[in-house]
Design a protein around this motif. Structure first.
Motif, PDB file in Angstrom:
ATOM      1  N   GLY A   9      23.825 -14.507  24.625  1.00  0.00           N
ATOM      2  CA  GLY A   9      24.018 -15.517  23.588  1.00  0.00           C
ATOM      3  C   GLY A   9      23.354 -16.830  23.945  1.00  0.00           C
ATOM      4  O   GLY A   9      22.732 -17.482  23.094  1.00  0.00           O
ATOM      5  N   GLN A  10      23.471 -17.240  25.203  1.00  0.00           N
ATOM      6  CA  GLN A  10      22.843 -18.486  25.636  1.00  0.00           C
ATOM      7  C   GLN A  10      21.322 -18.377  25.617  1.00  0.00           C
ATOM      8  O   GLN A  10      20.624 -19.333  25.237  1.00  0.00           O
ATOM      9  CB  GLN A  10      23.333 -18.846  27.040  1.00  0.00           C
ATOM     10  CG  GLN A  10      24.803 -19.234  27.091  1.00  0.00           C
ATOM     11  CD  GLN A  10      25.296 -19.467  28.499  1.00  0.00           C
ATOM     12  OE1 GLN A  10      24.532 -19.325  29.470  1.00  0.00           O
ATOM     13  NE2 GLN A  10      26.567 -19.817  28.640  1.00  0.00           N
ATOM     14  N   LEU A  11      20.799 -17.204  26.009  1.00  0.00           N
ATOM     15  CA  LEU A  11      19.345 -17.015  25.957  1.00  0.00           C
ATOM     16  C   LEU A  11      18.839 -17.053  24.525  1.00  0.00           C
ATOM     17  O   LEU A  11      17.794 -17.648  24.236  1.00  0.00           O
ATOM     18  CB  LEU A  11      18.975 -15.679  26.612  1.00  0.00           C
ATOM     19  CG  LEU A  11      19.126 -15.595  28.125  1.00  0.00           C
ATOM     20  CD1 LEU A  11      18.844 -14.183  28.618  1.00  0.00           C
ATOM     21  CD2 LEU A  11      18.204 -16.600  28.824  1.00  0.00           C
ATOM     22  N   TYR A  12      19.586 -16.430  23.617  1.00  0.00           N
ATOM     23  CA  TYR A  12      19.187 -16.450  22.215  1.00  0.00           C
ATOM     24  C   TYR A  12      19.221 -17.870  21.663  1.00  0.00           C
ATOM     25  O   TYR A  12      18.307 -18.288  20.934  1.00  0.00           O
ATOM     26  CB  TYR A  12      20.106 -15.547  21.402  1.00  0.00           C
ATOM     27  CG  TYR A  12      19.860 -15.628  19.913  1.00  0.00           C
ATOM     28  CD1 TYR A  12      18.777 -14.968  19.332  1.00  0.00           C
ATOM     29  CD2 TYR A  12      20.695 -16.387  19.094  1.00  0.00           C
ATOM     30  CE1 TYR A  12      18.544 -15.037  17.973  1.00  0.00           C
ATOM     31  CE2 TYR A  12      20.460 -16.477  17.730  1.00  0.00           C
ATOM     32  CZ  TYR A  12      19.392 -15.801  17.179  1.00  0.00           C
ATOM     33  OH  TYR A  12      19.155 -15.898  15.832  1.00  0.00           O
ATOM     34  N   LEU A  13      20.282 -18.614  21.991  1.00  0.00           N
ATOM     35  CA  LEU A  13      20.388 -19.999  21.522  1.00  0.00           C
ATOM     36  C   LEU A  13      19.249 -20.849  22.072  1.00  0.00           C
ATOM     37  O   LEU A  13      18.649 -21.657  21.351  1.00  0.00           O
ATOM     38  CB  LEU A  13      21.735 -20.588  21.932  1.00  0.00           C
ATOM     39  CG  LEU A  13      21.991 -22.044  21.529  1.00  0.00           C
ATOM     40  CD1 LEU A  13      21.952 -22.190  20.014  1.00  0.00           C
ATOM     41  CD2 LEU A  13      23.321 -22.530  22.087  1.00  0.00           C
ATOM     42  N   GLY A  14      18.920 -20.655  23.348  1.00  0.00           N
ATOM     43  CA  GLY A  14      17.820 -21.409  23.937  1.00  0.00           C
ATOM     44  C   GLY A  14      16.488 -21.077  23.284  1.00  0.00           C
ATOM     45  O   GLY A  14      15.687 -21.972  22.989  1.00  0.00           O
ATOM     46  N   ALA A  15      16.245 -19.766  23.037  1.00  0.00           N
ATOM     47  CA  ALA A  15      15.004 -19.379  22.372  1.00  0.00           C
ATOM     48  C   ALA A  15      14.938 -19.927  20.958  1.00  0.00           C
ATOM     49  O   ALA A  15      13.884 -20.361  20.485  1.00  0.00           O
ATOM     50  CB  ALA A  15      14.880 -17.853  22.363  1.00  0.00           C
ATOM     51  N   PHE A  16      16.086 -19.933  20.275  1.00  0.00           N
ATOM     52  CA  PHE A  16      16.121 -20.446  18.906  1.00  0.00           C
ATOM     53  C   PHE A  16      15.817 -21.940  18.874  1.00  0.00           C
ATOM     54  O   PHE A  16      15.046 -22.423  18.030  1.00  0.00           O
ATOM     55  CB  PHE A  16      17.494 -20.167  18.292  1.00  0.00           C
ATOM     56  CG  PHE A  16      17.649 -20.668  16.884  1.00  0.00           C
ATOM     57  CD1 PHE A  16      17.000 -20.034  15.841  1.00  0.00           C
ATOM     58  CD2 PHE A  16      18.427 -21.782  16.609  1.00  0.00           C
ATOM     59  CE1 PHE A  16      17.135 -20.489  14.535  1.00  0.00           C
ATOM     60  CE2 PHE A  16      18.564 -22.239  15.310  1.00  0.00           C
ATOM     61  CZ  PHE A  16      17.918 -21.595  14.272  1.00  0.00           C
ATOM     62  N   LEU A  18      14.127 -23.624  21.138  1.00  0.00           N
ATOM     63  CA  LEU A  18      12.712 -23.801  21.479  1.00  0.00           C
ATOM     64  C   LEU A  18      11.827 -23.536  20.263  1.00  0.00           C
ATOM     65  O   LEU A  18      10.858 -24.261  20.004  1.00  0.00           O
ATOM     66  CB  LEU A  18      12.320 -22.864  22.623  1.00  0.00           C
ATOM     67  CG  LEU A  18      12.817 -23.241  24.015  1.00  0.00           C
ATOM     68  CD1 LEU A  18      12.450 -22.163  25.023  1.00  0.00           C
ATOM     69  CD2 LEU A  18      12.230 -24.583  24.451  1.00  0.00           C
ATOM     70  N   TYR A  19      12.164 -22.500  19.509  1.00  0.00           N
ATOM     71  CA  TYR A  19      11.406 -22.162  18.301  1.00  0.00           C
ATOM     72  C   TYR A  19      11.444 -23.305  17.294  1.00  0.00           C
ATOM     73  O   TYR A  19      10.468 -23.568  16.584  1.00  0.00           O
ATOM     74  CB  TYR A  19      11.972 -20.887  17.692  1.00  0.00           C
ATOM     75  CG  TYR A  19      11.344 -20.494  16.380  1.00  0.00           C
ATOM     76  CD1 TYR A  19      10.093 -19.874  16.351  1.00  0.00           C
ATOM     77  CD2 TYR A  19      11.994 -20.742  15.171  1.00  0.00           C
ATOM     78  CE1 TYR A  19       9.509 -19.515  15.154  1.00  0.00           C
ATOM     79  CE2 TYR A  19      11.411 -20.387  13.965  1.00  0.00           C
ATOM     80  CZ  TYR A  19      10.176 -19.772  13.962  1.00  0.00           C
ATOM     81  OH  TYR A  19       9.601 -19.427  12.771  1.00  0.00           O
ATOM     82  N   LEU A  20      12.576 -24.029  17.241  1.00  0.00           N
ATOM     83  CA  LEU A  20      12.706 -25.124  16.290  1.00  0.00           C
ATOM     84  C   LEU A  20      11.999 -26.380  16.751  1.00  0.00           C
ATOM     85  O   LEU A  20      11.315 -27.054  15.964  1.00  0.00           O
ATOM     86  CB  LEU A  20      14.196 -25.430  16.047  1.00  0.00           C
ATOM     87  CG  LEU A  20      14.999 -24.450  15.195  1.00  0.00           C
ATOM     88  CD1 LEU A  20      16.438 -24.930  15.085  1.00  0.00           C
ATOM     89  CD2 LEU A  20      14.396 -24.312  13.807  1.00  0.00           C
ATOM     90  N   PHE A  21      12.147 -26.721  18.041  1.00  0.00           N
ATOM     91  CA  PHE A  21      11.752 -28.057  18.486  1.00  0.00           C
ATOM     92  C   PHE A  21      10.384 -28.121  19.167  1.00  0.00           C
ATOM     93  O   PHE A  21       9.787 -29.194  19.205  1.00  0.00           O
ATOM     94  CB  PHE A  21      12.815 -28.625  19.443  1.00  0.00           C
ATOM     95  CG  PHE A  21      14.111 -28.927  18.763  1.00  0.00           C
ATOM     96  CD1 PHE A  21      14.216 -29.998  17.897  1.00  0.00           C
ATOM     97  CD2 PHE A  21      15.226 -28.137  18.969  1.00  0.00           C
ATOM     98  CE1 PHE A  21      15.398 -30.291  17.251  1.00  0.00           C
ATOM     99  CE2 PHE A  21      16.420 -28.417  18.325  1.00  0.00           C
ATOM    100  CZ  PHE A  21      16.503 -29.497  17.468  1.00  0.00           C
ATOM    101  N   VAL A  22       9.884 -27.016  19.714  1.00  0.00           N
ATOM    102  CA  VAL A  22       8.571 -27.065  20.364  1.00  0.00           C
ATOM    103  C   VAL A  22       7.471 -27.457  19.381  1.00  0.00           C
ATOM    104  O   VAL A  22       6.623 -28.314  19.698  1.00  0.00           O
ATOM    105  CB  VAL A  22       8.266 -25.724  21.060  1.00  0.00           C
ATOM    106  CG1 VAL A  22       6.798 -25.643  21.463  1.00  0.00           C
ATOM    107  CG2 VAL A  22       9.136 -25.574  22.289  1.00  0.00           C
TER     108      VAL A  22
END
Length: 268
Positions: A9-16, A18-22
């Motif tokens: 769950g934490q990995l998914y949240l982090g990837a999400f 990153l997808y939004l803010f990068v």
């Protein structure tokens, strides 16, 4: 098992995130790169020239002012129309309700180009020239449906007994609307106003066909993309995002203060 699930769950949240803010970080970084192309690679040095060019671009500022004026007009018209539509749909039942609901929601499903061309052709029959006023009318024709859906969802939690009790006690229908129904709908109306404002700002297809000789920000950016875009667009986007973040932080602080005051009053 739970630890593995939490890790995923934490990995998914982090990837999400990153997808939004990068992309936003890359876009903001390009506004400071001394390169005529809006990118951060290759990095040619730190500069503020694009902000200077932005403040000297009168056409862009005129387009931005036009965009804000159109958005405010859309909000002013969409709110009462969406409110009236929601109250009407909520007050009837049966097959008529389903038919009316479908008719009011249908503009959301139509392509923006169809709405823009239809608006232009319809008002041309009455010798109304194209311009920002037609952009407002074209956008309202589908943005009011978003407001209606939000208000209609809020109405599901409204207790009709309150309205009946107020009428039995001698209140007029106008007083019931102002003092009972509208205070219950204020959160939905506020959310509807925000959605209508931002939907209007980002609108392109309807505005492109109805604007006449006037420019809005999306149309101006589109014209710059065709003729050669520069990082001044990145500078403008960075300013708009910064203003949005500041407003969001201010709203959250105000909301928490209001909650603390409400709790303090309840305890008192």
């Amino acid at each position: 098992m739970n630890q593995r699930r939490n890790l995923l769950g934490q990995l998914y949240l982090g990837a999400f995130l990153l997808y939004l803010f990068v992309p936003l970080v890359i876009m903001g970084g390009a506004a400071f790169n001394d390169n005529r192309l809006p990118s951060i690679y290759p990095w040619k040095g730190f500069t503020l020239r694009w902000f200077s060019d932005l403040f000297n671009d009168q056409v862009m500022w005129t387009s931005l002012v036009n965009t804000i004026l159109v958005a405010l007009a859309v909000v002013v018209i969409s709110l009462p129309l969406g409110l009236a539509g929601a109250i009407l749909v909520n007050s009837i039942s049966g097959k008529v309700r389903g038919l009316l609901y479908g008719l009011l929601v249908a503009p959301i499903l139509m392509p923006g180009a169809v709405i823009g061309i239809s608006t232009l052709l319809f008002w041309n029959q009455f010798s109304v020239p194209s311009g920002l006023h037609l952009s407002v009318l074209g956008q309202v024709s589908y943005i009011a449906a978003f407001v209606m859906l939000l208000v209609l969802a809020r109405l599901q939690s409204f207790d009709p007994a309150l309205e009946e009790a107020a009428l039995d006690l001698g209140a007029s229908h106008g007083q019931v609307l102002r003092r009972i129904l509208l205070p219950h709908l204020y959160p939905a109306l506020g959310a509807g106003a925000a959605i209508a404002f931002f939907q209007s700002i980002e609108n392109f297809n309807v505005t492109l066909f109805t604007r006449g000789t006037s420019n809005t920000l999306t149309v101006y950016v589109f014209s710059k993309v065709r003729s050669g875009i520069t990082p001044t667009i990145n500078a403008l986007a960075l300013i708009l995002i910064s203003v949005t973040i500041v407003c969001a932080i201010w709203y959250e602080i105000s909301r928490r203060r209001a909650e603390r005051r409400a709790l303090a009053l309840e305890r008192a």
